[in-house]
Design a protein around this motif. Structure first.
Motif, PDB file in Angstrom:
ATOM      1  N   ASP A  78       0.793  -1.098  -0.370  1.00 18.78           N
ATOM      2  CA  ASP A  78      -0.365   0.287   0.118  1.00 18.78           C
ATOM      3  C   ASP A  78       0.776   1.116  -0.035  1.00 18.78           C
ATOM      4  OD1 ASP A  78      -2.694  -1.440  -0.235  1.00 18.78           O
ATOM      5  OD2 ASP A  78      -3.139  -1.497   2.383  1.00 18.78           O
ATOM      6  N   SER A  79       1.838   1.408   0.734  1.00 19.58           N
ATOM      7  CA  SER A  79       2.445   2.629   0.751  1.00 19.58           C
ATOM      8  C   SER A  79       3.481   2.306  -0.732  1.00 19.58           C
ATOM      9  CB  SER A  79       3.804   1.940   1.676  1.00 19.58           C
ATOM     10  OG  SER A  79       3.478   1.860   3.561  1.00 19.58           O
ATOM     11  N   SER A  82       0.602   3.563  -3.191  1.00 17.46           N
ATOM     12  CA  SER A  82       1.185   5.360  -3.021  1.00 17.46           C
ATOM     13  C   SER A  82       1.517   6.023  -3.872  1.00 17.46           C
ATOM     14  CB  SER A  82       0.439   6.043  -1.135  1.00 17.46           C
ATOM     15  OG  SER A  82      -0.476   5.676  -0.993  1.00 17.46           O
ATOM     16  N   VAL A 266      -3.932  12.244  -7.310  1.00 19.10           N
ATOM     17  CA  VAL A 266      -4.835  11.623  -6.617  1.00 19.10           C
ATOM     18  C   VAL A 266      -5.547  12.607  -6.591  1.00 19.10           C
ATOM     19  CG1 VAL A 266      -5.667  11.219  -4.153  1.00 19.10           C
ATOM     20  CG2 VAL A 266      -3.323  10.969  -4.438  1.00 19.10           C
ATOM     21  N   THR A 273      -6.636   6.879  -7.023  1.00 19.36           N
ATOM     22  CA  THR A 273      -5.540   7.478  -7.370  1.00 19.36           C
ATOM     23  C   THR A 273      -5.893   6.620  -8.688  1.00 19.36           C
ATOM     24  OG1 THR A 273      -4.256   5.175  -7.136  1.00 19.36           O
ATOM     25  CG2 THR A 273      -4.199   6.723  -5.025  1.00 19.36           C
ATOM     26  N   TYR A 283      -6.306   1.894  -7.082  1.00 16.96           N
ATOM     27  CA  TYR A 283      -5.492   2.118  -6.062  1.00 16.96           C
ATOM     28  C   TYR A 283      -6.048   3.207  -5.045  1.00 16.96           C
ATOM     29  CZ  TYR A 283      -1.878  -1.910  -6.128  1.00 16.96           C
ATOM     30  OH  TYR A 283      -1.884  -2.949  -6.312  1.00 16.96           O
ATOM     31  N   ILE A 285      -5.439   5.701  -1.920  1.00 11.67           N
ATOM     32  CA  ILE A 285      -5.132   6.333  -1.137  1.00 11.67           C
ATOM     33  C   ILE A 285      -5.650   6.565   1.006  1.00 11.67           C
ATOM     34  CG2 ILE A 285      -3.332   7.942   0.505  1.00 11.67           C
ATOM     35  CD1 ILE A 285      -1.957   8.672  -2.731  1.00 11.67           C
TER      36      ILE A 285
END
Length: 298
Positions: A78-79, A82, A266, A273, A283, A285
């Motif tokens: 996930d990081s 982002s 974003v 995103t 995805y 954030i």
């Protein structure tokens, strides 16, 4: 008297090939004027600088443990996703590497890239080594941009922006070509390498130009903005044909600039995103503060 950035101070230059760049003053003047005018209508250039700083902090928070050599460092998917949302040329092609086992291999390559990153000697070799972990074909040219974005955003003073749109020797395209001082630039091949030394010299030249024109703070980020505006204007002049898979016709004079720098990653208010998984699902954030800050440029 404002102090010069570290990369402009005596003794700060690393062991790297340093070519001479013949840059056009009038073209730079026009680009800077265009940058100021374009940002004034959207809250001012300082908001753009703040957005670039925010992007850099994201990279630092996620990747600094690798720079420190923390053997227990991890990079949750996930990081990393982002981060990918803020890299325009990466997010369109990285999806196959966001699944195992490819993801673990990519993280290992990132860890190796960042190991010893505080010493810029040998950076060209580390870039080549990083790219060697991926298929060597046109579909994976984005890998070089991934490495460049990581290094620059984790340590922006040591590493200038080295994406292919800044300079791509093989394609003979990029910011350097657009500001090259030669009346016949459209008919020549610029014999300048695309190694670390070239990008460092370019940043030093542009930094000096900016300080000569009254810019003394956040020079690193002003250089990034100026470079992006220069190449964005080239894209607009080409009618969006070049890189049209990445860039649509702009609705405002800063849209291509925003896209090149990944600041459109974003969608404000939703956290969705522009990065999509193989399934096509976007995805999201979850960091509401990040989404709110990114709204400055939406």
């Amino acid at each position: 008297m404002p102090s010069a950035p570290r990369f402009l101070q005596p003794g700060a230059r690393p062991d790297a090939e340093r070519p001479q760049l013949d840059l056009s003053g009038p073209i730079l003047a026009q680009a800077l004027q265009s940058l100021v005018a374009g940002t004034e209508a959207q809250g001012g250039i300082e908001q753009w600088i703040d957005a670039l700083k925010l992007k850099s902090r994201m990279f630092q928070q996620a990747l600094e443990p690798f720079v420190k050599g923390d053997e227990a460092a991890r990079l949750p998917l996930d990081s990393f996703a982002s981060l990918c949302a803020f890299m325009a040329s990466v997010r369109r092609r990285v999806a196959p590497f966001l699944e195992e086992p490819a993801y673990s291999g990519m993280v290992a390559a990132i860890a190796a890239l960042l190991a010893g990153a505080r010493d810029t000697r040998g950076v060209n070799d580390r870039l080549e080594e990083f790219c060697s972990h991926f298929p060597q074909d046109r579909k994976h040219r984005w890998v070089r941009d991934l490495a460049a974005e990581i290094l620059h955003n984790v340590d922006p003073e040591r590493y200038p922006l080295m994406c292919r749109w800044v300079w791509d020797r093989k394609a003979n395209t990029g910011v350097i070509r657009e500001i090259w001082f030669d009346d016949q630039v459209d008919n020549i091949t610029i014999e300048v390498p695309d190694g670390y030394g070239t990008y460092l010299v370019l940043r030093e030249e542009l930094s000096q130009y900016l300080t000569d024109n009254g810019v003394f703070r956040d020079v690193v980020w002003y250089v990034d903005l100026l470079c992006a505006k220069i190449y964005a204007d080239y894209i607009a002049a080409q009618g969006g044909v070049y890189l049209r898979a990445d860039f649509s016709a702009p609705g405002d004079p800063m849209e291509h600039t925003r896209r090149l720098l990944g600041l459109d990653g974003v969608r404000a208010g939703s956290g969705r995103t522009r990065l999509k998984a193989i399934s096509g699902e976007a995805y999201v954030i979850e960091d509401s503060q990040l989404v709110e800050d990114n709204h400055l440029l939406d």
